[in-house]
Design a protein around this motif. Structure first.
Motif, PDB file in Angstrom:
ATOM      1  N   ASN A   1       0.777  -1.150   0.058  1.00 14.76           N
ATOM      2  CA  ASN A   1       0.178   0.012  -0.016  1.00 14.76           C
ATOM      3  C   ASN A   1       0.886   1.249   0.045  1.00 14.76           C
ATOM      4  O   ASN A   1       0.334   2.394  -0.221  1.00 14.76           O
ATOM      5  CB  ASN A   1      -1.003   0.090   1.207  1.00 14.76           C
TER       6      ASN A   1
ATOM      7  N   ARG B   1      -8.863 -12.732  -3.738  1.00 18.23           N
ATOM      8  CA  ARG B   1      -7.441 -13.204  -3.342  1.00 18.23           C
ATOM      9  C   ARG B   1      -6.993 -12.921  -1.850  1.00 18.23           C
ATOM     10  O   ARG B   1      -7.802 -11.988  -1.127  1.00 18.23           O
ATOM     11  CB  ARG B   1      -6.625 -12.219  -4.543  1.00 18.23           C
TER      12      ARG B   1
ATOM     13  N   SER C   1      -3.862 -11.047  -1.225  1.00 16.26           N
ATOM     14  CA  SER C   1      -3.175  -9.964  -1.254  1.00 16.26           C
ATOM     15  C   SER C   1      -2.270  -9.695  -0.225  1.00 16.26           C
ATOM     16  O   SER C   1      -2.049  -8.948   0.707  1.00 16.26           O
ATOM     17  CB  SER C   1      -4.050  -8.617  -1.071  1.00 16.26           C
TER      18      SER C   1
HETATM   19  C1  IPE Z   1      -5.619  -5.379   0.678  1.00 20.42           C
HETATM   20  O1  IPE Z   1      -6.262  -4.450  -0.035  1.00 20.42           O
HETATM   21  C2  IPE Z   1      -4.808  -4.660   1.710  1.00 20.42           C
HETATM   22  C3  IPE Z   1      -5.685  -4.017   2.765  1.00 20.42           C
HETATM   23  C4  IPE Z   1      -7.110  -4.076   3.103  1.00 20.42           C
HETATM   24  C5  IPE Z   1      -5.060  -3.207   4.040  1.00 20.42           C
HETATM   25  P1  IPE Z   1      -5.762  -4.057  -1.402  1.00 20.42           P
HETATM   26  O2  IPE Z   1      -6.746  -2.936  -1.917  1.00 20.42           O
HETATM   27  O3  IPE Z   1      -4.401  -3.280  -1.137  1.00 20.42           O
HETATM   28  O4  IPE Z   1      -5.413  -5.241  -2.413  1.00 20.42           O
HETATM   29  P2  IPE Z   1      -5.388  -5.349  -3.851  1.00 20.42           P
HETATM   30  O5  IPE Z   1      -4.728  -4.335  -4.581  1.00 20.42           O
HETATM   31  O6  IPE Z   1      -7.058  -5.078  -4.505  1.00 20.42           O
HETATM   32  O7  IPE Z   1      -5.027  -6.857  -4.285  1.00 20.42           O
END
Ligand code: IPE
Ligand code: IPE
Ligand code: MG
Length: 250
Positions: free
Chosen positions: A76, A202, A204
């Motif tokens: 992130n 997924r 993640s």
């Molecule tokens: C997963 O969500 C991380 C958190 C909830 C903190 P993301 O939005 O970052 O994941 P992706 O990019 O859809 O895989």
């Protein structure tokens, strides 16, 4: 208020004997929630805090021992600076504001992830909250912040390798139990149920090791809209699962 509306007690259609001990949650969809209403993404994050607070209370009410929430992943950091900065400030503000209530409700808070990379003032607030709540006996609340499972596994490998190098343990001593103790989640039991909001199928980079046999539940609901009724549905679904752990029924 009707029983269905309040849902303070465990709903009658749930089996008290089969409540997951550890629930993990990927709180996804804050940005989409805000966008669909014409708000900036950060408003979604702000609303997301309320959803988390009510889930924590609900877990406590319904007898769940551990709640682990994914707040910020190692990936992130790749978001726009203003969003990352907003989130860091939000975490710190919420933590400061909620400490008193966590003490009153006997919540034990802990952060998992590479905390050293977080802003100093947030690190200080984290350390303070963990220390203050360390002896609380109620629900264990883990917040995965700057958490990435691959990074966590590498971190565990390095600390084990260094213990071998120093002669503290032998290669033969390395087993699943020892490895698990070296993860950020340490002595915690593995999650029984992982909930992901906003429909993405997924992980993640969340709890890759720990979720080896955890049940996964995905709902299209966006995180700020995730409420007790949604959680109730997730638990109903979980209670219908046949957890075989690789075995077969006789
Ligand atoms: C997963 O969500 C991380 C958190 C909830 C903190 P993301 O939005 O970052 O994941 P992706 O990019 O859809 O895989
Ligand atoms: C999850 O919501 C919160 C964090 C990752 C911090 P998102 O910010 O990923 O929201 P979407 O997925 O973009 O809607
Ligand atoms: Mg997302």
């Amino acid at each position: 208020m009707s029983v269905k509306q309040s849902l303070v007690e465990l709903p009658l259609d749930l089996d008290r004997q089969r409540i997951p001990r550890h629930v993990a949650v990927i709180m996804d969809g804050n940005g989409r929630w805000a966008k669909s209403r014409g708000f900036p993404r950060i408003i979604g994050h702000q609303k997301g805090v309320d959803a988390l607070k009510s889930l924590l209370r609900c877990c406590d009410d319904w007898g769940i021992e551990v709640l682990t929430a994914y707040a910020f992943s190692t990936e992130n950091w790749g978001r726009p600076t203003h969003e990352v900065e907003f989130l860091m400030t939000l975490f710190e503000r919420v933590l400061r504001k909620e400490l008193e209530e966590m003490m009153a409700e006997d919540v034990k808070i802990r952060f998992v992830g590479d905390l050293k990379a977080l802003p100093d003032s947030l690190q200080a607030q984290i350390a303070y909250s963990m220390e203050k709540t360390a002896n609380n006996k109620g629900i264990q609340f883990n917040v995965a912040t700057n958490y990435g499972s691959r990074q966590e596994i590498l971190h565990a490998c390095k600390s084990i390798a260094s213990e071998v190098q120093q002669g503290k343990i032998r290669v033969e001593d390395i087993n699943e139990e020892l490895f698990e103790r070296n993860l950020y989640t340490g002595e915690l039991i593995n999650p029984d149920l992982l909930i992901r909001t906003s429909g993405e199928m997924r992980l993640s980079n969340f709890l890759l090791w720990q979720m080896a046999y955890g049940e996964i539940y995905v709902t299209p609901t966006l995180w700020p809209d995730f409420d007790r009724e949604e959680f109730h549905q997730a638990l109903l679904n979980y209670q219908q699962r046949d957890r075989r752990f690789g075995k077969i029924k006789h």
